[in-house]
Design an enzyme around this catalytic site. Sequence first.
Site, PDB file in Angstrom:
ATOM      1  N   LYS A  53      15.494  29.683  11.283  1.00 10.94           N
ATOM      2  CA  LYS A  53      16.923  29.870  10.981  1.00 10.94           C
ATOM      3  C   LYS A  53      17.089  30.905   9.873  1.00 10.94           C
ATOM      4  O   LYS A  53      17.965  31.775   9.942  1.00 10.94           O
ATOM      5  CB  LYS A  53      17.563  28.531  10.591  1.00 10.94           C
ATOM      6  CG  LYS A  53      17.776  27.645  11.801  1.00 10.94           C
ATOM      7  CD  LYS A  53      18.144  26.222  11.462  1.00 10.94           C
ATOM      8  CE  LYS A  53      18.180  25.396  12.751  1.00 10.94           C
ATOM      9  NZ  LYS A  53      18.104  23.963  12.549  1.00 10.94           N
ATOM     10  N   GLN A  97      18.980  19.844   7.919  1.00 12.26           N
ATOM     11  CA  GLN A  97      17.989  19.791   8.995  1.00 12.26           C
ATOM     12  C   GLN A  97      17.641  18.326   9.283  1.00 12.26           C
ATOM     13  O   GLN A  97      17.259  17.588   8.394  1.00 12.26           O
ATOM     14  CB  GLN A  97      16.721  20.572   8.575  1.00 12.26           C
ATOM     15  CG  GLN A  97      15.674  20.659   9.652  1.00 12.26           C
ATOM     16  CD  GLN A  97      16.134  21.467  10.869  1.00 12.26           C
ATOM     17  OE1 GLN A  97      16.724  22.535  10.738  1.00 12.26           O
ATOM     18  NE2 GLN A  97      15.871  20.957  12.066  1.00 12.26           N
ATOM     19  N   ASP A 120      27.321  23.169  11.749  1.00 13.67           N
ATOM     20  CA  ASP A 120      26.746  22.384  12.846  1.00 13.67           C
ATOM     21  C   ASP A 120      27.841  21.630  13.608  1.00 13.67           C
ATOM     22  O   ASP A 120      27.574  21.026  14.643  1.00 13.67           O
ATOM     23  CB  ASP A 120      25.754  21.367  12.257  1.00 13.67           C
ATOM     24  CG  ASP A 120      24.371  21.511  12.848  1.00 13.67           C
ATOM     25  OD1 ASP A 120      24.215  22.316  13.784  1.00 13.67           O
ATOM     26  OD2 ASP A 120      23.451  20.816  12.383  1.00 13.67           O
TER      27      ASP A 120
END
Length: 286
Positions: A53, A97, A120
């Site tokens: 990422k 994460q 997200d």
Amino acid sequence: MIKVIDGKGIAARIRGEVAQAVKEFKGERAVSPKLCVVLVGGDPASQVYVRNKEKACQEVGMIGEVYRLPATASQLQLNQLIRQLNADRSVHGILLQLPAPKGLDPISALDEISPDKDVDGLHPLNMGKLLRGEELLLAPCTPSGIMELIITTGISYEGAEAVVVGRSNIVGKPVALLLLQRHATVTICHSRTKDLADVCRRADILVAAVGSPGIIRGEMVKPGAVVIDVGTNRIGEKLVGDVEFESVKEVAGFITPVPGGVGPMTIAMLLKNTLQAAKNLTTKQS
Ligand code: NDP
């Protein structure tokens, strides 16, 4: 003739578009979009994902930073770090994460993320907007990536029978809601569904997000259907999906491969969301 959907190629195109848009944004606002990824503990797979990422951000001209906390970090420490990132005006996107180490409550941490920086799309406010059918600024990454893949097949959503296998908060439920928003007739299956094969055979669009290698087989697929395989299952060194590729490709009209299908789209959509968050926040702050 079966068509294999080139997720890798589509993701590369989107990343190219994001890179161009980042360049323009930086020119107009003199601000670099910045994504902060929070990693708790040293899970090896997560280490790889956060590095990817970080690298992907750099490739499109954004800032990608990883904040690491030890596996022994307390919930308070994690939530405090998120609050600190919320308050930092140079940060536009925050991603926790997952999975978090045992003993931590990821939901409590996700709820702390400012909805404006929730790249997200998992904050209850953003999930609530999705449920209400509002046009979303920050849609969950994997589900919106799946929608991008389906669009490339040219299928019309309106009135199409869509079957989603899996009802998780990160994939199954949001993808079902996005399909519903586009006027598909949606059925969600899960571990208690009685005749999975029978339900799947109705699908013009079949999305498998289970985490069970090869659970969707050729005889469960309607001829010509669009089959999207979200599953990523490691068998030894090999990565396989939830769809038995060999038998399904004989029946389906379109199919995504694993790897190279949904996976690359998730990061592409994360980059898109980070740029969107930076645009929204800088507009709000000006
Ligand atoms: P979860 O484990 O959270 O959810 C799995 C779902 O599958 C559950 O709803 C479960 O039902 C359902 N299920 C389990 N067994 C069956 C069965 N026999 N028949 C029908 N349904 C069943 O998984 P995720 O949604 O997080 O992930 C699913 C897969 O997608 C995984 O392989 C994951 O690695 C992958 N993934 C890939 C991503 C990518 O970027 N490519 C991103 C995210 C996930 P119930 O609710 O009843 O338990």
